[in-house]
Scaffold this motif. Sequence first.
Motif, PDB file in Angstrom:
ATOM      1  N   LEU A 167       0.831  -1.207   0.000  1.00  0.00           N
ATOM      2  CA  LEU A 167       0.000   0.000   0.000  1.00  0.00           C
ATOM      3  C   LEU A 167       0.866   1.258   0.000  1.00  0.00           C
ATOM      4  O   LEU A 167       0.483   2.282  -0.578  1.00  0.00           O
ATOM      5  N   GLU A 168       2.028   1.173   0.629  1.00  0.00           N
ATOM      6  CA  GLU A 168       2.940   2.315   0.630  1.00  0.00           C
ATOM      7  C   GLU A 168       3.411   2.630  -0.786  1.00  0.00           C
ATOM      8  O   GLU A 168       3.454   3.801  -1.201  1.00  0.00           O
ATOM      9  N   GLU A 169       3.760   1.590  -1.552  1.00  0.00           N
ATOM     10  CA  GLU A 169       4.179   1.792  -2.939  1.00  0.00           C
ATOM     11  C   GLU A 169       3.025   2.316  -3.786  1.00  0.00           C
ATOM     12  O   GLU A 169       3.212   3.154  -4.666  1.00  0.00           O
ATOM     13  N   GLN A 170       1.825   1.801  -3.547  1.00  0.00           N
ATOM     14  CA  GLN A 170       0.663   2.281  -4.287  1.00  0.00           C
ATOM     15  C   GLN A 170       0.430   3.771  -4.036  1.00  0.00           C
ATOM     16  O   GLN A 170       0.130   4.530  -4.960  1.00  0.00           O
ATOM     17  N   GLU A 171       0.575   4.194  -2.793  1.00  0.00           N
ATOM     18  CA  GLU A 171       0.384   5.599  -2.455  1.00  0.00           C
ATOM     19  C   GLU A 171       1.460   6.468  -3.102  1.00  0.00           C
ATOM     20  O   GLU A 171       1.180   7.589  -3.555  1.00  0.00           O
ATOM     21  N   LYS A 172       2.688   5.967  -3.165  1.00  0.00           N
ATOM     22  CA  LYS A 172       3.759   6.719  -3.818  1.00  0.00           C
ATOM     23  C   LYS A 172       3.410   6.971  -5.283  1.00  0.00           C
ATOM     24  O   LYS A 172       3.599   8.075  -5.805  1.00  0.00           O
ATOM     25  N   LEU A 173       2.915   5.933  -5.944  1.00  0.00           N
ATOM     26  CA  LEU A 173       2.555   6.072  -7.357  1.00  0.00           C
ATOM     27  C   LEU A 173       1.442   7.092  -7.542  1.00  0.00           C
ATOM     28  O   LEU A 173       1.537   7.989  -8.392  1.00  0.00           O
ATOM     29  N   THR A 174       0.379   6.972  -6.753  1.00  0.00           N
ATOM     30  CA  THR A 174      -0.746   7.894  -6.927  1.00  0.00           C
ATOM     31  C   THR A 174      -0.353   9.312  -6.534  1.00  0.00           C
ATOM     32  O   THR A 174      -0.861  10.280  -7.113  1.00  0.00           O
ATOM     33  N   ALA A 175       0.566   9.467  -5.569  1.00  0.00           N
ATOM     34  CA  ALA A 175       1.028  10.799  -5.188  1.00  0.00           C
ATOM     35  C   ALA A 175       1.774  11.457  -6.337  1.00  0.00           C
ATOM     36  O   ALA A 175       1.599  12.654  -6.609  1.00  0.00           O
ATOM     37  N   VAL A 176       2.609  10.679  -7.032  1.00  0.00           N
ATOM     38  CA  VAL A 176       3.330  11.204  -8.195  1.00  0.00           C
ATOM     39  C   VAL A 176       2.350  11.691  -9.253  1.00  0.00           C
ATOM     40  O   VAL A 176       2.492  12.780  -9.817  1.00  0.00           O
ATOM     41  N   MET A 177       1.320  10.888  -9.506  1.00  0.00           N
ATOM     42  CA  MET A 177       0.364  11.254 -10.551  1.00  0.00           C
ATOM     43  C   MET A 177      -0.510  12.438 -10.125  1.00  0.00           C
ATOM     44  O   MET A 177      -0.864  13.275 -10.949  1.00  0.00           O
ATOM     45  N   ARG A 178      -0.837  12.521  -8.830  1.00  0.00           N
ATOM     46  CA  ARG A 178      -1.605  13.685  -8.353  1.00  0.00           C
ATOM     47  C   ARG A 178      -0.817  14.972  -8.554  1.00  0.00           C
ATOM     48  O   ARG A 178      -1.367  15.989  -9.001  1.00  0.00           O
ATOM     49  N   ASP A 179       0.461  14.935  -8.224  1.00  0.00           N
ATOM     50  CA  ASP A 179       1.306  16.119  -8.403  1.00  0.00           C
ATOM     51  C   ASP A 179       1.413  16.493  -9.874  1.00  0.00           C
ATOM     52  O   ASP A 179       1.346  17.676 -10.238  1.00  0.00           O
ATOM     53  N   PHE A 180       1.582  15.483 -10.720  1.00  0.00           N
ATOM     54  CA  PHE A 180       1.692  15.739 -12.155  1.00  0.00           C
ATOM     55  C   PHE A 180       0.403  16.363 -12.678  1.00  0.00           C
ATOM     56  O   PHE A 180       0.431  17.332 -13.443  1.00  0.00           O
ATOM     57  N   ASP A 181      -0.741  15.826 -12.266  1.00  0.00           N
ATOM     58  CA  ASP A 181      -2.025  16.338 -12.731  1.00  0.00           C
ATOM     59  C   ASP A 181      -2.272  17.762 -12.219  1.00  0.00           C
ATOM     60  O   ASP A 181      -2.853  18.597 -12.924  1.00  0.00           O
ATOM     61  N   ARG A 182      -1.826  18.032 -10.989  1.00  0.00           N
ATOM     62  CA  ARG A 182      -1.990  19.374 -10.430  1.00  0.00           C
ATOM     63  C   ARG A 182      -1.190  20.385 -11.248  1.00  0.00           C
ATOM     64  O   ARG A 182      -1.674  21.477 -11.571  1.00  0.00           O
ATOM     65  N   GLU A 183       0.030  20.030 -11.606  1.00  0.00           N
ATOM     66  CA  GLU A 183       0.864  20.903 -12.423  1.00  0.00           C
ATOM     67  C   GLU A 183       0.253  21.093 -13.812  1.00  0.00           C
ATOM     68  O   GLU A 183       0.277  22.201 -14.369  1.00  0.00           O
ATOM     69  N   SER A 184      -0.294  20.026 -14.361  1.00  0.00           N
ATOM     70  CA  SER A 184      -0.917  20.106 -15.685  1.00  0.00           C
ATOM     71  C   SER A 184      -2.116  21.046 -15.658  1.00  0.00           C
ATOM     72  O   SER A 184      -2.342  21.820 -16.603  1.00  0.00           O
ATOM     73  N   PHE A 185      -2.904  20.992 -14.564  1.00  0.00           N
ATOM     74  CA  PHE A 185      -4.069  21.867 -14.442  1.00  0.00           C
ATOM     75  C   PHE A 185      -3.635  23.328 -14.410  1.00  0.00           C
ATOM     76  O   PHE A 185      -4.236  24.179 -15.076  1.00  0.00           O
ATOM     77  N   VAL A 186      -2.586  23.625 -13.655  1.00  0.00           N
ATOM     78  CA  VAL A 186      -2.091  25.001 -13.559  1.00  0.00           C
ATOM     79  C   VAL A 186      -1.618  25.487 -14.926  1.00  0.00           C
ATOM     80  O   VAL A 186      -1.915  26.607 -15.343  1.00  0.00           O
ATOM     81  N   LEU A 187      -0.892  24.642 -15.644  1.00  0.00           N
ATOM     82  CA  LEU A 187      -0.409  25.007 -16.971  1.00  0.00           C
ATOM     83  C   LEU A 187      -1.562  25.231 -17.945  1.00  0.00           C
ATOM     84  O   LEU A 187      -1.531  26.152 -18.768  1.00  0.00           O
ATOM     85  N   ALA A 188      -2.586  24.379 -17.847  1.00  0.00           N
ATOM     86  CA  ALA A 188      -3.750  24.530 -18.726  1.00  0.00           C
ATOM     87  C   ALA A 188      -4.475  25.847 -18.443  1.00  0.00           C
ATOM     88  O   ALA A 188      -4.922  26.536 -19.374  1.00  0.00           O
ATOM     89  N   GLU A 189      -4.591  26.198 -17.165  1.00  0.00           N
ATOM     90  CA  GLU A 189      -5.229  27.471 -16.794  1.00  0.00           C
ATOM     91  C   GLU A 189      -4.416  28.646 -17.321  1.00  0.00           C
ATOM     92  O   GLU A 189      -4.972  29.623 -17.829  1.00  0.00           O
ATOM     93  N   THR A 190      -3.095  28.572 -17.206  1.00  0.00           N
ATOM     94  CA  THR A 190      -2.225  29.640 -17.696  1.00  0.00           C
ATOM     95  C   THR A 190      -2.356  29.797 -19.200  1.00  0.00           C
ATOM     96  O   THR A 190      -2.442  30.916 -19.725  1.00  0.00           O
ATOM     97  N   LEU A 191      -2.390  28.670 -19.900  1.00  0.00           N
ATOM     98  CA  LEU A 191      -2.533  28.705 -21.357  1.00  0.00           C
ATOM     99  C   LEU A 191      -3.872  29.293 -21.751  1.00  0.00           C
ATOM    100  O   LEU A 191      -3.964  30.095 -22.692  1.00  0.00           O
ATOM    101  N   SER A 192      -4.933  28.940 -21.037  1.00  0.00           N
ATOM    102  CA  SER A 192      -6.257  29.467 -21.335  1.00  0.00           C
ATOM    103  C   SER A 192      -6.302  30.987 -21.160  1.00  0.00           C
ATOM    104  O   SER A 192      -6.870  31.708 -21.984  1.00  0.00           O
ATOM    105  N   LYS A 193      -5.681  31.476 -20.087  1.00  0.00           N
ATOM    106  CA  LYS A 193      -5.650  32.925 -19.845  1.00  0.00           C
ATOM    107  C   LYS A 193      -4.843  33.637 -20.922  1.00  0.00           C
ATOM    108  O   LYS A 193      -5.217  34.716 -21.387  1.00  0.00           O
TER     109      LYS A 193
END
Length: 203
Positions: A167-193
Motif C-alpha cells: 500500500l505504501e508503494e501504491q500511495e507513492k505512485l498515486t502521489a506522483v500522478m496527483r502532483d503531475f495532474d496538479r501541475e498540468s491543471f495550472v499550466l492549462a489554466e495559464t494557457l487558457s488565460k
Amino acid sequence: REKVRIGIISDLINSYGSQGMVRLRDVGSIGSGSTPSRGRSDYWVNGTIPWVKTAEVAFSVITDTAEHVTASAVRDCRLSVYPAGTVLVAMYGEGATRGRSAILGVPATVNQACAAITCDTKTLSPEYLFECLKHLYGEIRLLGHGSNQTNLNAEMLGELEVPAPSLEEQEKLTAVMRDFDRESFVLAETLSKARAIKQGLAE
C-alpha cells in the motif's frame, strides 16, 4: 504532457513486474446497476442521487452526473448506491467508450453497462486501481474478443490481473500522478488565460 503522463504511469506500473499480481475478483467485489423505468416520473423528477451512464465513464473523477434518480427508484429497482472511491469500468458502449474507467468522487448509482469495483482497501487502493485500469485500457478492450460478443462483463473483469505492491508503494505512485495532474491543471489554466489575452488584443 498527456503523452508524458502515459509514459510515467507505464514505467511505474511495469516496474512492479509480474510479482504480486492479483485478480480483481480476489481483491474486491464487482457489481453493476440498472436503468429505472423512464415511464415512471417519480423515479427521475427531482432526483438527487447521481446515476452514471457509460458516456460519463471517461478517465476522470465523477463528482456529478447529467441525470439523477430518486430514493424511490433506488428502493424499487434495488439499485446499489456505491460509495466515493468505487472504480467504474464501461462494459460496453459505442466507439472508444468500452473499457474506459473512472472513479466516483461522490456516492452514486450506475446503469447496467457500468461495472462498479469496490476494493478491499487492505490490499488495493482505489486510486491506484484507477491508475492501473487507465493504463490497461487497451488490454481491457480486448477481453471480450474471442467470445460471441465484444462487450465486457463482471466475470471477464474479475479475471483481469493487476500488480499489487505494498500500500505504501501504491500511495507513492498515486502521489506522483496527483502532483503531475496538479501541475498540468495550472499550466492549462495559464494557457487558457494567455489565449484569452491574445484574443482580446486581436479584437
